[in-house]
Design a protein around this motif. Structure first.
Motif, PDB file in Angstrom:
ATOM      1  N   THR A 154       0.444  -1.075  -0.169  1.00  0.00           N
ATOM      2  CA  THR A 154      -0.134   0.271  -0.071  1.00  0.00           C
ATOM      3  C   THR A 154       0.778   1.201   0.000  1.00  0.00           C
ATOM      4  O   THR A 154       1.861   1.042   0.568  1.00  0.00           O
ATOM      5  CB  THR A 154      -0.972  -0.118   0.617  1.00  0.00           C
ATOM      6  N   LEU A 155       0.283   2.133  -0.418  1.00  0.00           N
ATOM      7  CA  LEU A 155       1.092   3.978  -0.758  1.00  0.00           C
ATOM      8  C   LEU A 155      -0.110   4.547   0.173  1.00  0.00           C
ATOM      9  O   LEU A 155      -0.736   4.445   1.060  1.00  0.00           O
ATOM     10  CB  LEU A 155       1.046   3.822  -1.862  1.00  0.00           C
ATOM     11  N   SER A 156       1.482   5.887   0.709  1.00  0.00           N
ATOM     12  CA  SER A 156       0.417   7.132   0.821  1.00  0.00           C
ATOM     13  C   SER A 156       0.203   8.023   0.417  1.00  0.00           C
ATOM     14  O   SER A 156       1.310   8.508  -0.456  1.00  0.00           O
ATOM     15  CB  SER A 156       1.292   7.187   2.946  1.00  0.00           C
ATOM     16  N   ALA A 157      -1.251   8.763   0.360  1.00  0.00           N
ATOM     17  CA  ALA A 157      -1.403   9.680  -1.109  1.00  0.00           C
ATOM     18  C   ALA A 157      -0.453  10.857  -0.106  1.00  0.00           C
ATOM     19  O   ALA A 157      -0.286  11.015   0.826  1.00  0.00           O
ATOM     20  CB  ALA A 157      -2.657   9.493  -1.010  1.00  0.00           C
ATOM     21  N   PRO A 158      -0.585  11.859  -0.865  1.00  0.00           N
ATOM     22  CA  PRO A 158      -0.304  13.222  -0.416  1.00  0.00           C
ATOM     23  C   PRO A 158      -1.085  13.939   0.681  1.00  0.00           C
ATOM     24  O   PRO A 158      -0.807  14.433   1.928  1.00  0.00           O
ATOM     25  CB  PRO A 158      -0.344  14.039  -1.510  1.00  0.00           C
ATOM     26  N   ASP A 159      -2.256  13.353   0.989  1.00  0.00           N
ATOM     27  CA  ASP A 159      -2.729  13.889   1.664  1.00  0.00           C
ATOM     28  C   ASP A 159      -3.517  12.342   2.981  1.00  0.00           C
ATOM     29  O   ASP A 159      -4.143  13.051   4.053  1.00  0.00           O
ATOM     30  CB  ASP A 159      -4.408  14.026   1.615  1.00  0.00           C
ATOM     31  N   GLY A 160      -2.709  11.738   3.180  1.00  0.00           N
ATOM     32  CA  GLY A 160      -2.642  10.764   4.118  1.00  0.00           C
ATOM     33  C   GLY A 160      -2.693   9.641   4.010  1.00  0.00           C
ATOM     34  O   GLY A 160      -3.114   8.597   4.877  1.00  0.00           O
TER      35      GLY A 160
ATOM     36  N   GLY B 290      -6.003  12.622 -11.718  1.00  0.00           N
ATOM     37  CA  GLY B 290      -5.392  13.212 -10.561  1.00  0.00           C
ATOM     38  C   GLY B 290      -6.551  12.519  -9.383  1.00  0.00           C
ATOM     39  O   GLY B 290      -7.244  12.183  -9.430  1.00  0.00           O
ATOM     40  N   PRO B 291      -5.423  13.290  -7.903  1.00  0.00           N
ATOM     41  CA  PRO B 291      -5.527  11.767  -6.412  1.00  0.00           C
ATOM     42  C   PRO B 291      -6.193  13.717  -6.075  1.00  0.00           C
ATOM     43  O   PRO B 291      -6.977  12.797  -4.733  1.00  0.00           O
ATOM     44  CB  PRO B 291      -4.058  12.677  -6.321  1.00  0.00           C
ATOM     45  N   GLY B 292      -7.184  14.748  -6.645  1.00  0.00           N
ATOM     46  CA  GLY B 292      -8.022  16.054  -6.305  1.00  0.00           C
ATOM     47  C   GLY B 292      -6.964  16.708  -5.695  1.00  0.00           C
ATOM     48  O   GLY B 292      -6.079  16.829  -5.152  1.00  0.00           O
ATOM     49  N   PRO B 293      -7.996  17.869  -4.448  1.00  0.00           N
ATOM     50  CA  PRO B 293      -9.246  17.240  -4.561  1.00  0.00           C
ATOM     51  C   PRO B 293     -10.319  17.613  -6.302  1.00  0.00           C
ATOM     52  O   PRO B 293      -9.194  17.805  -7.141  1.00  0.00           O
ATOM     53  CB  PRO B 293      -9.777  19.480  -4.380  1.00  0.00           C
TER      54      PRO B 293
END
Length: 283
Positions: A111-117, A233-236
């Motif tokens: 698993t990975l951690s996204a920039p927002d945790g 994209g990862p968001g927002p």
């Protein structure tokens, strides 16, 4: 405590520890047709053609990311992907010389951690893409819907398709849930019913003049060469353009924005259908 693999991933692993001659797959080239490290007959590990076409369509510049994101989601509903599995030491032993040695190893999801945790599950369109990212990981072939189920079992809200590749696509939480349940998915910024619900909620606040919805800046992403890709994209994910009554004090503005956000987060339809929210004040 030992972490158990999701049942369908464990089942896929169970019958594929070695080839028919008893030779282990470890250390072998997994990208060719002679090494099907998975339960998909005649699968050469190449990327699904429909998924490749959908991903390539994102390279065309656009200010309307919906069609491209929906195309990738649609391709994933039938595509086979690869989940990386790695060995994780679960027990140690001491040698006669007093050195620590690995005694047992469990297979676990990466698993990975996204920039927002948030936690994210990486998946790959092909075995070469996976091995470029993690040469020691074992690829397990599953339909993308089963990968979404695996993400849910790991409390991962995002699926990251082909991390480290020329184009990486992030499937955000509402789409992951829809894929896992094999349901249709509409991006929140294209959801007319959601826009109506947000508008009605905003109008309950006396200082709101108008509110509009559009894709937020985090819907687009960039490829490895720096060019813009129209989706993934990862968001927002969702932007609200909010216009308030003129003459409000800064405290009144903050209170209205905070109240609107709280009201929206209290609505199950908003929580389920919106991955992430960005509110912009218009003058």
């Amino acid at each position: 405590m030992k972490r158990e693999l999701p049942a369908h991933i464990a089942a896929a692993l169970g019958g594929n520890r070695a080839d028919s001659a008893g030779q282990a797959w470890a250390g072998r080239d997994l990208s060719g047709p002679d090494n099907p490290l998975h339960a998909f007959d005649d699968d050469d590990g190449a990327a699904d053609a429909g998924l490749t076409i959908a991903l390539e369509s994102l390279r065309v510049p656009t200010d309307q990311p919906g069609p491209g994101e929906r195309a990738v989601f649609g391709a994933l509903t039938t595509a086979r992907v690869f989940i990386p599995i790695v060995a994780e030491v679960s027990a140690h032993a001491r040698t006669d010389a007093g050195l620590q040695a690995d005694k047992e190893a469990d297979m676990s999801l990466v698993t990975l951690s996204a920039p927002d945790g948030r936690k994210a599950l990486p998946v790959f369109s092909s075995t070469p893409a996976l091995q470029r990212w993690h040469p020691e990981a074992r690829p397990v072939a599953v339909y993308a819907a089963r990968a979404a189920l695996a993400a849910a079992s790991e409390s991962a809200e995002l699926l990251v398709l082909d991390p480290g590749a020329a184009l990486t696509f992030v499937l955000r939480r509402p789409a992951v849930w829809a894929l896992a349940q094999q349901l249709a998915w509409t991006p929140s910024y294209e959801d007319a019913g959601l826009a109506e619900l947000i508008g009605a909620t905003a109008q309950t606040l006396p200082d709101v003049v108008s509110v509009g919805v559009r894709p937020a800046a985090g819907v687009v992403t960039r490829t490895a060469d720096g060019s813009v890709a129209g989706g993934g994209g990862p968001g927002p994910e969702l932007r609200l353009d909010l216009r308030l009554r003129a003459g409000l004090t800064p405290d009144a503005v903050r209170h209205t924005v905070s109240s609107l956000r709280a009201k929206l987060l209290a609505l199950p339809d908003v929580v389920e259908r919106v991955d992430s929210l960005d509110i912009k004040l218009l003058r």
